[in-house]
Design a protein around this motif. Structure first.
Motif, PDB file in Angstrom:
ATOM      1  N   ARG A 204       9.964  -7.360   7.454  1.00 36.26           N
ATOM      2  CA  ARG A 204       9.745  -6.081   7.281  1.00 36.26           C
ATOM      3  C   ARG A 204       9.153  -5.608   8.748  1.00 36.26           C
ATOM      4  O   ARG A 204       8.461  -6.231   9.398  1.00 36.26           O
ATOM      5  N   ARG A 205       9.319  -4.275   9.025  1.00 33.91           N
ATOM      6  CA  ARG A 205       8.810  -3.651  10.094  1.00 33.91           C
ATOM      7  C   ARG A 205       8.235  -2.207   9.500  1.00 33.91           C
ATOM      8  O   ARG A 205       9.198  -1.620   8.892  1.00 33.91           O
ATOM      9  N   ILE A 206       7.017  -1.516   9.689  1.00 39.17           N
ATOM     10  CA  ILE A 206       6.761  -0.348   9.420  1.00 39.17           C
ATOM     11  C   ILE A 206       7.467   0.762   9.964  1.00 39.17           C
ATOM     12  O   ILE A 206       8.072   0.429  11.165  1.00 39.17           O
ATOM     13  N   VAL A 207       7.387   1.786   9.218  1.00 39.12           N
ATOM     14  CA  VAL A 207       7.952   3.103   9.987  1.00 39.12           C
ATOM     15  C   VAL A 207       6.434   3.911  10.106  1.00 39.12           C
ATOM     16  O   VAL A 207       5.898   4.495   9.199  1.00 39.12           O
TER      17      VAL A 207
ATOM     18  N   ILE B 193       3.772  -0.206  25.146  1.00 45.02           N
ATOM     19  CA  ILE B 193       3.816  -0.068  23.459  1.00 45.02           C
ATOM     20  C   ILE B 193       2.356   1.059  23.034  1.00 45.02           C
ATOM     21  O   ILE B 193       1.437   0.801  23.410  1.00 45.02           O
ATOM     22  N   PRO B 194       2.974   2.180  22.608  1.00 50.25           N
ATOM     23  CA  PRO B 194       1.876   2.947  22.101  1.00 50.25           C
ATOM     24  C   PRO B 194       1.128   2.660  20.926  1.00 50.25           C
ATOM     25  O   PRO B 194       1.705   1.815  20.001  1.00 50.25           O
ATOM     26  N   LEU B 195      -0.287   3.158  20.738  1.00 47.78           N
ATOM     27  CA  LEU B 195      -0.986   3.125  19.431  1.00 47.78           C
ATOM     28  C   LEU B 195      -0.073   3.558  18.208  1.00 47.78           C
ATOM     29  O   LEU B 195      -0.372   2.850  17.195  1.00 47.78           O
ATOM     30  N   ALA B 196       0.658   4.614  18.387  1.00 52.05           N
ATOM     31  CA  ALA B 196       1.326   5.103  17.241  1.00 52.05           C
ATOM     32  C   ALA B 196       2.385   3.927  16.526  1.00 52.05           C
ATOM     33  O   ALA B 196       2.457   4.454  15.368  1.00 52.05           O
ATOM     34  N   CYS B 197       2.702   3.105  17.357  1.00 54.37           N
ATOM     35  CA  CYS B 197       3.658   2.163  16.656  1.00 54.37           C
ATOM     36  C   CYS B 197       2.630   1.080  15.541  1.00 54.37           C
ATOM     37  O   CYS B 197       3.268   0.488  14.854  1.00 54.37           O
ATOM     38  N   LEU B 198       1.530   1.240  15.931  1.00 58.88           N
ATOM     39  CA  LEU B 198       0.504   0.409  14.867  1.00 58.88           C
ATOM     40  C   LEU B 198      -0.054   1.031  13.609  1.00 58.88           C
ATOM     41  O   LEU B 198      -0.737   0.386  12.671  1.00 58.88           O
ATOM     42  N   LEU B 199       0.239   2.363  13.546  1.00 54.93           N
ATOM     43  CA  LEU B 199      -0.443   3.341  12.473  1.00 54.93           C
ATOM     44  C   LEU B 199       0.769   3.731  11.737  1.00 54.93           C
ATOM     45  O   LEU B 199       1.643   4.251  12.035  1.00 54.93           O
ATOM     46  N   PRO B 200       0.473   3.488  10.284  1.00 51.51           N
ATOM     47  CA  PRO B 200       0.903   4.146   9.067  1.00 51.51           C
ATOM     48  C   PRO B 200       0.838   5.724   9.487  1.00 51.51           C
ATOM     49  O   PRO B 200      -0.256   6.182   9.972  1.00 51.51           O
TER      50      PRO B 200
ATOM     51  N   SER C  13       0.698  -1.040   0.053  1.00 53.38           N
ATOM     52  CA  SER C  13       0.073  -0.002  -0.035  1.00 53.38           C
ATOM     53  C   SER C  13       0.901   1.076  -0.057  1.00 53.38           C
ATOM     54  O   SER C  13       0.435   2.395   0.026  1.00 53.38           O
ATOM     55  N   GLY C  14       2.025   1.307   0.071  1.00 49.88           N
ATOM     56  CA  GLY C  14       3.179   2.377  -0.029  1.00 49.88           C
ATOM     57  C   GLY C  14       3.482   2.786   1.238  1.00 49.88           C
ATOM     58  O   GLY C  14       3.905   3.996   1.342  1.00 49.88           O
ATOM     59  N   VAL C  15       3.255   2.178   2.355  1.00 49.97           N
ATOM     60  CA  VAL C  15       3.676   2.582   3.719  1.00 49.97           C
ATOM     61  C   VAL C  15       5.078   2.180   3.598  1.00 49.97           C
ATOM     62  O   VAL C  15       5.837   1.002   3.512  1.00 49.97           O
ATOM     63  N   PRO C  16       5.960   3.201   4.429  1.00 51.74           N
ATOM     64  CA  PRO C  16       7.408   2.856   4.332  1.00 51.74           C
ATOM     65  C   PRO C  16       7.794   1.902   5.571  1.00 51.74           C
ATOM     66  O   PRO C  16       6.951   1.947   6.419  1.00 51.74           O
ATOM     67  N   PHE C  17       8.878   1.303   5.177  1.00 51.40           N
ATOM     68  CA  PHE C  17       9.275   0.116   6.116  1.00 51.40           C
ATOM     69  C   PHE C  17      10.643  -0.152   6.098  1.00 51.40           C
ATOM     70  O   PHE C  17      11.571   0.345   5.100  1.00 51.40           O
ATOM     71  N   ALA C  18      11.135  -0.721   7.258  1.00 50.72           N
ATOM     72  CA  ALA C  18      12.488  -1.175   7.503  1.00 50.72           C
ATOM     73  C   ALA C  18      12.710  -2.574   7.537  1.00 50.72           C
ATOM     74  O   ALA C  18      11.739  -3.273   7.667  1.00 50.72           O
ATOM     75  N   GLY C  19      13.907  -2.991   7.518  1.00 55.37           N
ATOM     76  CA  GLY C  19      14.303  -4.456   7.821  1.00 55.37           C
ATOM     77  C   GLY C  19      14.223  -5.278   6.273  1.00 55.37           C
ATOM     78  O   GLY C  19      14.846  -6.314   6.561  1.00 55.37           O
ATOM     79  N   ALA C  20      14.147  -4.545   5.341  1.00 54.73           N
ATOM     80  CA  ALA C  20      13.963  -4.974   4.144  1.00 54.73           C
ATOM     81  C   ALA C  20      15.194  -4.773   2.975  1.00 54.73           C
ATOM     82  O   ALA C  20      15.263  -5.043   1.962  1.00 54.73           O
TER      83      ALA C  20
ATOM     84  N   VAL D  50      -1.381  -2.115  11.727  1.00 58.32           N
ATOM     85  CA  VAL D  50      -0.563  -3.072  11.639  1.00 58.32           C
ATOM     86  C   VAL D  50      -0.242  -3.819  13.067  1.00 58.32           C
ATOM     87  O   VAL D  50      -0.328  -2.896  14.027  1.00 58.32           O
ATOM     88  N   THR D  51      -0.287  -4.941  13.133  1.00 59.41           N
ATOM     89  CA  THR D  51       0.031  -5.528  14.450  1.00 59.41           C
ATOM     90  C   THR D  51       1.046  -6.574  14.287  1.00 59.41           C
ATOM     91  O   THR D  51       1.386  -6.808  13.225  1.00 59.41           O
ATOM     92  N   GLY D  52       1.550  -7.372  15.429  1.00 62.74           N
ATOM     93  CA  GLY D  52       2.639  -8.410  15.576  1.00 62.74           C
ATOM     94  C   GLY D  52       3.942  -7.925  15.325  1.00 62.74           C
ATOM     95  O   GLY D  52       4.154  -6.728  15.400  1.00 62.74           O
ATOM     96  N   ARG D  53       4.686  -8.527  14.722  1.00 66.07           N
ATOM     97  CA  ARG D  53       6.139  -8.409  14.740  1.00 66.07           C
ATOM     98  C   ARG D  53       6.546  -7.453  13.736  1.00 66.07           C
ATOM     99  O   ARG D  53       7.620  -6.887  13.500  1.00 66.07           O
ATOM    100  N   ALA D  54       5.489  -6.601  13.131  1.00 65.27           N
ATOM    101  CA  ALA D  54       5.845  -5.952  11.771  1.00 65.27           C
ATOM    102  C   ALA D  54       5.488  -4.587  12.351  1.00 65.27           C
ATOM    103  O   ALA D  54       5.526  -3.660  11.571  1.00 65.27           O
ATOM    104  N   ILE D  55       5.165  -4.128  13.677  1.00 62.57           N
ATOM    105  CA  ILE D  55       4.688  -2.904  14.068  1.00 62.57           C
ATOM    106  C   ILE D  55       6.071  -2.062  13.961  1.00 62.57           C
ATOM    107  O   ILE D  55       7.081  -2.437  13.705  1.00 62.57           O
ATOM    108  N   SER D  56       5.981  -0.773  14.059  1.00 61.44           N
ATOM    109  CA  SER D  56       7.142   0.281  13.933  1.00 61.44           C
ATOM    110  C   SER D  56       8.052   0.328  15.128  1.00 61.44           C
ATOM    111  O   SER D  56       7.703   0.551  16.338  1.00 61.44           O
ATOM    112  N   ALA D  57       9.121  -0.548  15.024  1.00 57.96           N
ATOM    113  CA  ALA D  57      10.065  -0.923  16.150  1.00 57.96           C
ATOM    114  C   ALA D  57      11.593  -0.962  15.418  1.00 57.96           C
ATOM    115  O   ALA D  57      11.632  -1.259  14.365  1.00 57.96           O
TER     116      ALA D  57
END
Length: 460
Positions: free
Chosen positions: A314-317, A365-372, A184-191, A380-387
């Protein structure tokens, strides 16, 4: 890598159904997210590629939940804790126990785990989703998101019935790989290309039956470590571990003893290699266990997980990135919606070691880590949250994933019902979570610990 030849396709995909919330992935986090959304009043579906829900705990055969306790403090409430009661009631577990993680390694950590029979968890997962009214699509692969103007509006799936679309007001990405977010075009890290083959190794879990679990447990730790080092030096074991958990009856050992490095789990060829190499490692480990390890002399290989366990992709930013400093420093967040317990768990990418330690206290863990940051209609939830990579090592355990899933499901349900162009406030999400018996602050967890039996009372 893709070839140079392409085909052009023109597809007319039927819309199968419309939902308030569609959850992509039915693992620990997605399972709880779907139940939470449905209980919060949303018409909900969950799409899972396997033939069962539960993810790593069932298809991956990692038959223990950790991340429920930090020392004496329980941090998981709500639907996640309810699942432990359901599994126990079905005879799939004897409850929480003291357990030394990676006992034969150079950095063992004693924690509280919840060992269970993964076959019973499959049944419990079916029951809890059916009771909540969740529509479950098993053996179904999500092909792509449906995208509107900077918004996710559903997903396209393929299964034995063919190709179809599920429209949704909100999509929960519980894929583990941030698959929907990335598409969907969300920036991510880890890849990043330079990290492609330097992620934490994968593990293929296997199950041994007819094991004398008590004989193994009675061995001094020094003897276990000596055996583990011997096995690694001989090339028969693949990291310094003789770790396993046992199901009720103490006759089975579910073993996390393979270690498959150099895998990019976002690449189908690498995943195939991981499965095949993992089974060859299982063959070697089984022979070593039978020949050298007390308690395994008469054991038999009873099963191998249907899919390899993946620790990171991947983990989202997102709107906030959880860091190791946040965890160690006990940073409080006004929008905290989930608690983590640890341990901090990073496996050496190319070697046989592990960095394993417990944070000093539960962490928020704040809600902001789950939101693009910019894409709407998605959580986003699970190990792909922003971390960060380090923080992810402490927040990816299944107990934490359940807490995150509970928060994601509630948020998605509230967002689906919110007026167009708005999103639910963190305070409202927290209020509903508390109503559903979730723990959303460190203070609430500590207060609960003061009322519960001390951790020392649990059996070993």
């Amino acid at each position: 890598m893709p070839g140079n030849e392409f085909i052009n396709e023109s597809l007319s995909t039927p819309v199968l159904s419309r939902y308030d919330v569609v959850v992509v992935g039915g693992g620990a986090s997605g399972l709880v997210a779907a139940v939470a959304a449905a209980r919060s009043g949303a018409r909900t579906a969950v799409v899972e590629r396997s033939g069962c829900l539960g993810g790593t705990g069932t298809a991956g055969m990692v038959a223990q939940w950790i991340g429920f306790f930090n020392g004496p403090v329980r941090v998981v409430g709500g639907i996640g804790f309810e699942l432990t009661d359901r599994v126990r009631a079905l005879g799939g577990s004897t409850g929480f126990r003291r357990y030394t993680l990676a006992e034969a390694s150079s950095s063992p950590v004693t924690i509280t785990n919840f060992p269970f029979n993964p076959e019973v968890l499959k049944i419990a997962a079916d029951e809890i989703t059916q009771e909540a009214g969740v529509d479950v699509y098993l053996h179904s692969q999500v092909v792509r998101p449906l995208l509107g103007e900077r918004r996710v509006e559903g997903v396209v799936i393929e299964n034995a019935s063919g190709r179809s679309a599920l429209r949704a007001a909100m999509v929960v990405d519980a894929s583990g790989d941030a698959a929907i977010a990335a598409a969907s075009g969300v920036p991510f890290a880890g890849a990043e290309p330079e990290l492609r083959h330097h992620r934490q190794p994968c593990t293929l879990v296997f199950r041994m039956s007819n094991v004398d679990v008590k004989a193994f447990r009675a061995m001094p730790r020094e003897d276990k470590r000596a055996l583990a080092v011997e096995g690694v030096q001989q090339g028969r074991l693949f990291w310094e571990s003789l770790s396993f958990c046992s199901t009720p009856g103490e006759k089975d050992a579910i073993c996390l003893m393979s270690r498959i490095p150099g895998i990019d789990a976002l690449d189908a060829g690498d995943l195939t290699r991981a499965e095949q190499n993992g089974r060859q490692q299982v063959k070697s480990v089984v022979d070593f266990l039978r020949e050298r390890v007390p308690g395994f002399e008469a054991s038999v290989l009873a099963g191998i997980a249907e899919r390899v366990g993946v620790r990171e992709t991947r983990r989202i930013v997102g709107r906030h990135t959880l860091t190791e400093s946040d965890i160690v420093g006990g940073v409080r967040f006004a929008d905290a919606v989930a608690l983590g317990a640890g341990p901090m768990d990073l496996h050496e990418a190319g070697g046989t070691g592990i960095a394993l330690w417990m944070p000093p206290a539960p962490f928020e863990i704040p809600l902001a880590c789950l939101l693009p940051q910019e894409i709407a209609g998605l959580v986003v939830t699970g190990r792909a949250i922003s971390a960060t990579r380090e923080a992810n090592g402490g927040a990816r355990h299944m107990g934490t994933a359940m807490c995150l899933g509970h928060a994601a499901g509630v948020y998605a349900a509230l967002a689906a019902a919110a007026p167009a162009g708005t999103e639910p406030a963190a305070g409202e999400v927290r209020r509903v979570l508390v109503e559903q018996n979730a723990l959303v602050s460190s203070d609430a967890a500590v207060q609960l610990a003061e009322r519960e039996a001390p951790i020392e009372a649990l059996p070993a």
